[in-house]
Design an enzyme around this catalytic site. Sequence first.
Site, short mmCIF file in Angstrom:
data_model
loop_
_atom_site.label_atom_id
_atom_site.label_comp_id
_atom_site.label_asym_id
_atom_site.label_seq_id
_atom_site.Cartn_x
_atom_site.Cartn_y
_atom_site.Cartn_z
N GLY A 116 0.76 -1.24 0.00
CA GLY A 116 0.00 0.00 0.00
C GLY A 116 0.79 1.29 0.00
O GLY A 116 0.19 2.36 0.08
N GLY A 117 2.11 1.22 -0.09
CA GLY A 117 2.90 2.44 -0.08
C GLY A 117 2.53 3.39 -1.20
O GLY A 117 2.26 4.58 -0.99
N CYS A 234 11.16 -3.10 -9.32
CA CYS A 234 12.36 -2.86 -8.52
C CYS A 234 13.45 -3.85 -8.96
O CYS A 234 14.08 -4.53 -8.17
CB CYS A 234 12.09 -2.98 -7.03
SG CYS A 234 11.45 -4.58 -6.49
#
Length: 241
Positions: A116-117, A234
Site C-alpha cells: 500500500g505504499g 524494482c
Amino acid sequence: MIFDEIHPAFWDRMAHLLGDEFSAFVSSYDSPSRNGLRVNTLKIAPGELLTLAPFDLEPIPWEPSGFTFTDDEHPGRHVHHAAGLYYIQEPSAMTAAALLDPRPGERVLDLAAAPGGKTTQIAAMMQNRGLLIANEIHPKRVWDLAENLERCGARNVAITNENPERLCERFEGYFDRVLLDAPCSGEGMMRKSAAARREWSPALVDGCAMRQAGILDAAARMVTPGGRLVYSTCTFAPEED
C-alpha cells in the site's frame, strides 16, 4: 561481502550493461542504504511534521513529501507512524506515483497494490477525491493493504482481490490512470535482503518477464483513451523492464 552471495550470472549481465560504471555499481552494495519516509498529507503537512518529529529528516529532492533518515533512527516504531502521519518508503519507490500524477476527481487503478505504499501516496495526491481501486491478487496481502489504507485515512479507495484478466471484463477503458508496480525478481532489493540474493536466478527473471507481459496487457486495456499507464519494477533486468 554481498558480492559473493549473489549469483554470478547477475554480475555478468550487469557488467555487460554498465561497462565502465560497473565497479561503482558493485561498490554501492557495501555502502550505507538511504532510508525514507513520506509524509501523509491527508493528515499533516510536511512542514508541520518537521516541527513534531523527534528525529532528523533530510528532504528528498524529487518528492516534496519525502525525507530520508539515518539507520540509527526508528520512525517506524514511533506513535506518529501508528497514527498514519507518514509511511516508511524507499526514496526511489516514491517516483512511480509521482510519474502517474493522479488528480483529484479522477478514476485511478493501482493494479498490484499491496502493501500500500504507492496506493496511500496516490490517495494523498487525489486528496481523497475521485475513485481509487486498489487491487491485490494475494488474499493474505490484502489485509496488509487494508490496514495501511485505514491507518493513513484513505477514504476514496475500494479494495479488490482479483486477477487482472477478470478486472478487464468489468473495467476495460475505464481508468484515467493505471499504476502497475509489477511483481518482479527483486534485484533492487538485493543490497538489503538476503532472501532476494538467495532466491535470484536467470530462470526467475524469465518467469517474471512472462508473467509481467500478461499483466501489462490487461493493465493497458483498462486505461481510457488519452489516459496514463505507469509500469514500474524494482529490478534491473531488461527482460522485465
